[in-house]
Scaffold this active site. Structure first.
Site, PDB file in Angstrom:
ATOM      1  N   LYS A   1     -12.846  -1.760   5.797  1.00  0.00           N
ATOM      2  CA  LYS A   1     -12.151  -2.673   6.693  1.00  0.00           C
ATOM      3  C   LYS A   1     -12.760  -2.592   8.100  1.00  0.00           C
ATOM      4  O   LYS A   1     -13.343  -3.546   8.564  1.00  0.00           O
ATOM      5  CB  LYS A   1     -10.651  -2.354   6.737  1.00  0.00           C
ATOM      6  CG  LYS A   1      -9.825  -2.884   5.565  1.00  0.00           C
ATOM      7  CD  LYS A   1     -10.174  -2.323   4.230  1.00  0.00           C
ATOM      8  CE  LYS A   1      -9.431  -2.911   3.068  1.00  0.00           C
ATOM      9  NZ  LYS A   1      -8.363  -2.066   2.537  1.00  0.00           N
TER      10      LYS A   1
ATOM     11  N   TRP B   1       0.819  -1.205   0.000  1.00  0.00           N
ATOM     12  CA  TRP B   1       0.000   0.000   0.000  1.00  0.00           C
ATOM     13  C   TRP B   1       0.854   1.255   0.000  1.00  0.00           C
ATOM     14  O   TRP B   1       0.574   2.196  -0.748  1.00  0.00           O
ATOM     15  CB  TRP B   1      -0.992  -0.016   1.158  1.00  0.00           C
ATOM     16  CG  TRP B   1      -2.035  -1.076   0.952  1.00  0.00           C
ATOM     17  CD1 TRP B   1      -2.196  -2.217   1.675  1.00  0.00           C
ATOM     18  CD2 TRP B   1      -3.019  -1.129  -0.092  1.00  0.00           C
ATOM     19  NE1 TRP B   1      -3.228  -2.969   1.156  1.00  0.00           N
ATOM     20  CE2 TRP B   1      -3.740  -2.327   0.076  1.00  0.00           C
ATOM     21  CE3 TRP B   1      -3.345  -0.284  -1.161  1.00  0.00           C
ATOM     22  CZ2 TRP B   1      -4.789  -2.694  -0.773  1.00  0.00           C
ATOM     23  CZ3 TRP B   1      -4.385  -0.651  -2.001  1.00  0.00           C
ATOM     24  CH2 TRP B   1      -5.092  -1.845  -1.806  1.00  0.00           C
TER      25      TRP B   1
ATOM     26  N   ASP C   1      -2.045   6.478   6.058  1.00  0.00           N
ATOM     27  CA  ASP C   1      -3.102   5.615   5.541  1.00  0.00           C
ATOM     28  C   ASP C   1      -3.389   4.583   6.636  1.00  0.00           C
ATOM     29  O   ASP C   1      -2.603   3.668   6.862  1.00  0.00           O
ATOM     30  CB  ASP C   1      -2.622   4.937   4.251  1.00  0.00           C
ATOM     31  CG  ASP C   1      -3.631   3.930   3.709  1.00  0.00           C
ATOM     32  OD1 ASP C   1      -4.685   3.720   4.345  1.00  0.00           O
ATOM     33  OD2 ASP C   1      -3.336   3.353   2.638  1.00  0.00           O
TER      34      ASP C   1
END
Ligand SMILES: *Cc1c(COP(=O)(O)O)cnc(C)c1O
Length: 367
Positions: free
Chosen positions: A202, A104, A178
């Site tokens: 999530k 990511w 993030d």
């Protein structure tokens, strides 16, 4: 008599939601609080939805103890959208440093390079993204517009045990995080944060909502090319209603925030996360080599646990048996293979225990 339960869902995202929330949403589907409408059918500017929105904002602010000089934005575009939206809003086209700890943050670095001079301040690529590069060794450029980290790498299973203190490292750059895959599972030290984003699917709710927390002094830096709908200042000035926000997703997020508050808030989410993760890591580590988690213990994620069977020819049998035992979506991300157990806030301890029982049973039968 035991109550029948739904299968345990270990998906990395979109992921498990609290059953109570799903039931409440079902009950309120046709008629929200006597309004005669589903939340999906309401004007985002009507008093009903405004109350839903304000409640969600207030609850998440209280849960995470967000200081008053941070604005909370409910946006669209997801985590990957933010990889572009952040540099368009915060980079001023200058220097962006990124600590690469997995897929990511690697994607964030690449995307930021379209808008700014983006560079890796550190990387754990050499060890397969299995550890955290020590902050003391990060190459922080003077005058950088911000430093980006992914505080929980969902694919590689690497989580920062604490946030870096950039001031102590001699940097004045704001920290951008993030936190998509572990938000609301641990407290956040906002004194170290400039901006934080998290896709909802999530730990928050359905895909389609992205939460963004921005310190007010960073609101007015957008590049002229930044789309208005993604301009933090415009979105903040319009209470996330510059354009139609993802109303149903915000409603579900609000129900999840209320559920977390009822359970005891973020400290309780953290306690449960530690309990679940400890169970599963112990089972993997004490499997006599049948299973293996490759992440350095100090960097192991409480939310996402990638693991491998020593004999990978058993993978299909493992997954089929898991499904039969009511344990869903344990297949690892295609880029790393193997298995992955995601243990988000809505995963009951009994789900982690059921996984451990299955891990041990499968190893006994195939060891
Ligand atoms: C899932 C995830 C994303 C991607 O989010 P999209 O909503 O698919 O854009 C970004 N970052 C992290 C850490 C994630 O876990």
């Amino acid at each position: 008599m035991s109550t029948p339960h739904r299968p345990y869902n270990f998906s990395a995202g979109p992921a498990v939601l609290p059953e109570e929330v799903l039931r409440q949403a079902a009950e309120e589907m046709l008629d929200w609080h006597g309004s005669g409408m589903s939340v999906m059918e309401m004007s985002h500017r009507g008093k009903e939805f405004i109350s839903i929105y304000e409640d969600a904002e207030r609850t998440v602010r209280a849960l995470l103890q967000v200081p008053s000089n941070f604005r909370i934005l409910f946006m669209q575009g997801g985590g990957l959208g933010e990889n572009a939206i952040v540099p368009m809003n915060l980079s001023r086209g200058g220097l962006v440093d990124v600590v690469v700890t997995g897929s990511w943050s690697q994607k964030s670095l690449k995307e930021a390079g379209k808008y700014a001079d983006a560079r890796a301040a550190a990387s754990n690529e050499a060890d397969g993204h299995h550890s955290l590069p020590a902050a003391a060794g990060w190459q922080l450029r003077e005058g950088a517009a911000y430093l980006h980290i992914c505080s929980n790498e969902t694919i590689h299973g690497v989580e920062y045990p604490e946030l870096p203190d950039l001031a102590a490292l001699g940097s004045t750059a704001p920290l951008v995080m993030d936190a998509s895959s572990h938000i609301l599972s641990r407290p956040i030290d906002w004194s170290r944060v400039g901006a934080l984003f998290a896709g909802a699917q999530k730990n928050i709710g359905p895909a389609g909502v992205t939460l963004v927390f921005v310190r007010e002094d960073l609101l007015d830096r957008a590049l002229p090319i930044c789309p208005s709908a993604f301009n933090y200042k415009l979105v903040a000035e319009n209470q996330s209603m510059f354009n139609t926000p993802p109303t149903y997703g915000i409603y579900i997020a609000g129900l999840v925030f209320q559920w977390i508050a009822r359970q005891g808030g973020v400290p309780e989410m953290e306690r449960r996360a530690i309990e679940r993760a400890t169970l599963v890591y112990n089972a993997l580590d004490h499997s006599g080599g049948f299973y293996r988690n490759p992440v350095a213990p100090a960097a192991r994620s409480r939310m996402n646990i990638p693991f491998f069977l020593a004999d990978e020819s058993l993978n299909d049998a493992f997954l089929a048996g898991a499904r039969e035992a009511g344990l869903l979506q344990l297949k690892g991300h295609k880029s790393v293979g193997g298995m992955r157990a995601s243990l988000y806030n809505a995963m009951p301890l009994a789900g982690a225990q059921a996984l451990v029982d299955y891990l041990q049973d499968f190893a006994r039968r195939h060891g």
